[in-house]
Design an enzyme around this catalytic site. Structure first.
Site, PDB file in Angstrom:
ATOM      1  N   ASN A   1      -0.388   3.608   3.238  1.00 38.94           N
ATOM      2  CA  ASN A   1       1.018   3.484   3.620  1.00 38.94           C
ATOM      3  C   ASN A   1       1.842   2.706   2.599  1.00 38.94           C
ATOM      4  O   ASN A   1       3.066   2.799   2.601  1.00 38.94           O
ATOM      5  CB  ASN A   1       1.139   2.836   5.017  1.00 38.94           C
ATOM      6  CG  ASN A   1       0.405   1.525   5.124  1.00 38.94           C
ATOM      7  OD1 ASN A   1      -0.778   1.446   4.778  1.00 38.94           O
ATOM      8  ND2 ASN A   1       1.064   0.496   5.592  1.00 38.94           N
ATOM      9  N   HIS A   2       1.191   1.931   1.705  1.00 38.78           N
ATOM     10  CA  HIS A   2       1.936   1.213   0.669  1.00 38.78           C
ATOM     11  C   HIS A   2       1.931   1.955  -0.667  1.00 38.78           C
ATOM     12  O   HIS A   2       2.182   1.351  -1.717  1.00 38.78           O
ATOM     13  CB  HIS A   2       1.369  -0.195   0.494  1.00 38.78           C
ATOM     14  CG  HIS A   2       1.522  -1.056   1.708  1.00 38.78           C
ATOM     15  ND1 HIS A   2       2.740  -1.278   2.313  1.00 38.78           N
ATOM     16  CD2 HIS A   2       0.609  -1.727   2.458  1.00 38.78           C
ATOM     17  CE1 HIS A   2       2.576  -2.058   3.377  1.00 38.78           C
ATOM     18  NE2 HIS A   2       1.281  -2.326   3.489  1.00 38.78           N
TER      19      HIS A   2
HETATM   20 FE   LIG Z   1      -2.497   0.263   4.763  1.00 34.54          FE
END
Ligand SMILES: [Fe+2]
Ligand SMILES: [Fe+2]
Length: 262
Positions: A65-66
């Protein structure tokens, strides 16, 4: 084929233990996949971290997600020969930079074997993205992937277990990342799919999933935002799994955990 998978490298302590410890593990695997989504100060991947991981023996760098946090990612994704990066597959936008899966030719005792690494994002308690289950079904329509190894970057244990069973017998491994705590449910699912809900992370040991302890504790105490920073001074831990694969199916999986003394 023997694959070593290491969970989320987090900040400078994670990069340090990866550089110090991976070289001695490297000879025990034919191929090494490292999730690097937190390697740049806890958020994203920068060039310095990628270069250090590759130098230490990593063959493929996955994200989560980053993925987009550090601007270096965009130029590295344009240099695929130098940076074997796989970002999450299931973004809705077809023009998303980079690739969500990549096929490698791995040299093993048996000769050259094809290995496809996939990175997926979960959707439960996370930001909205495309359906990872359908994205895998679409990808597995292909007949040129060879052995398939999935890094499922997700928060919910239920979503991860469901993905394991959805892909059981269709891929060699489904290994979870993102929660930073290794789970003890290491197993081989029916049909030869190695599974563990979370590999655990590679980062500061005396921390709250990588952050210095004060920020998270104050946030829980006061119910107000507090600054989180990488627990820089901490000794580090390194977590992952070794997966043994024969003919595209897992025949063994072992958890690996190393904690620096201090
Ligand atoms: Fe993550
Ligand atoms: Fe992470």
């Amino acid at each position: 084929m023997r694959v070593l998978f290491l969970g989320d490298v987090f900040g400078q302590p994670g990069r340090r233990v990866l550089s110090a410890h991976l070289p001695q593990l490297r000879a025990q695997a034919d191929f090494v996949i490292v999730n690097m989504e937190n390697s740049a100060g806890g958020f994203g991947l920068h060039r310095e971290a990628a270069d250090a991981a590759l130098k230490a023996g990593a063959n493929c760098l996955t994200l989560g997600n980053h993925a987009w946090h550090h601007k270096d990612i965009f130029t590295m994704m344009q240099d695929e020969g130098t940076y074997p990066i796989v970002r999450p597959l299931n973004y809705s936008d077809p023009s998303t930079p980079g690739v969500g899966w990549r096929t490698f030719n791995v040299r093993t005792a048996a000769g050259l074997e094809k290995l496809t690494v996939v990175n997926l994002l979960g959707r439960v308690f996370m930001e909205a993205v495309g359906n990872p289950f359908l994205a895998m079904d679409d990808l597995l329509e292909r007949d040129d992937l060879g052995t398939v190894f999935v890094d499922f970057h997700a928060e919910a244990t239920s979503e991860k277990q469901a993905m394991g069973w959805h892909l059981a017998g269709r891929v060699a491994a489904v290994i979870g990342t993102h929660t930073h705590v290794p789970t003890a449910d290491t197993r081989i699912l029916k049909g030869g799919t190695a599974y563990q809900t979370d590999a655990g992370f590679t980062g500061p040991h005396d921390s709250v999933i990588g952050s210095g302890r004060d920020g998270p504790i104050q946030r829980f105490l006061t119910e107000r935002p507090h600054r989180f920073g990488v627990a820089e001074a901490s000794r580090a831990e390194l977590n992952g799994v070794f997966v043994q694969i024969e003919g595209g199916r897992a025949t063994g999986i072992e958890r690996y955990r190393y904690i620096e003394e201090g």
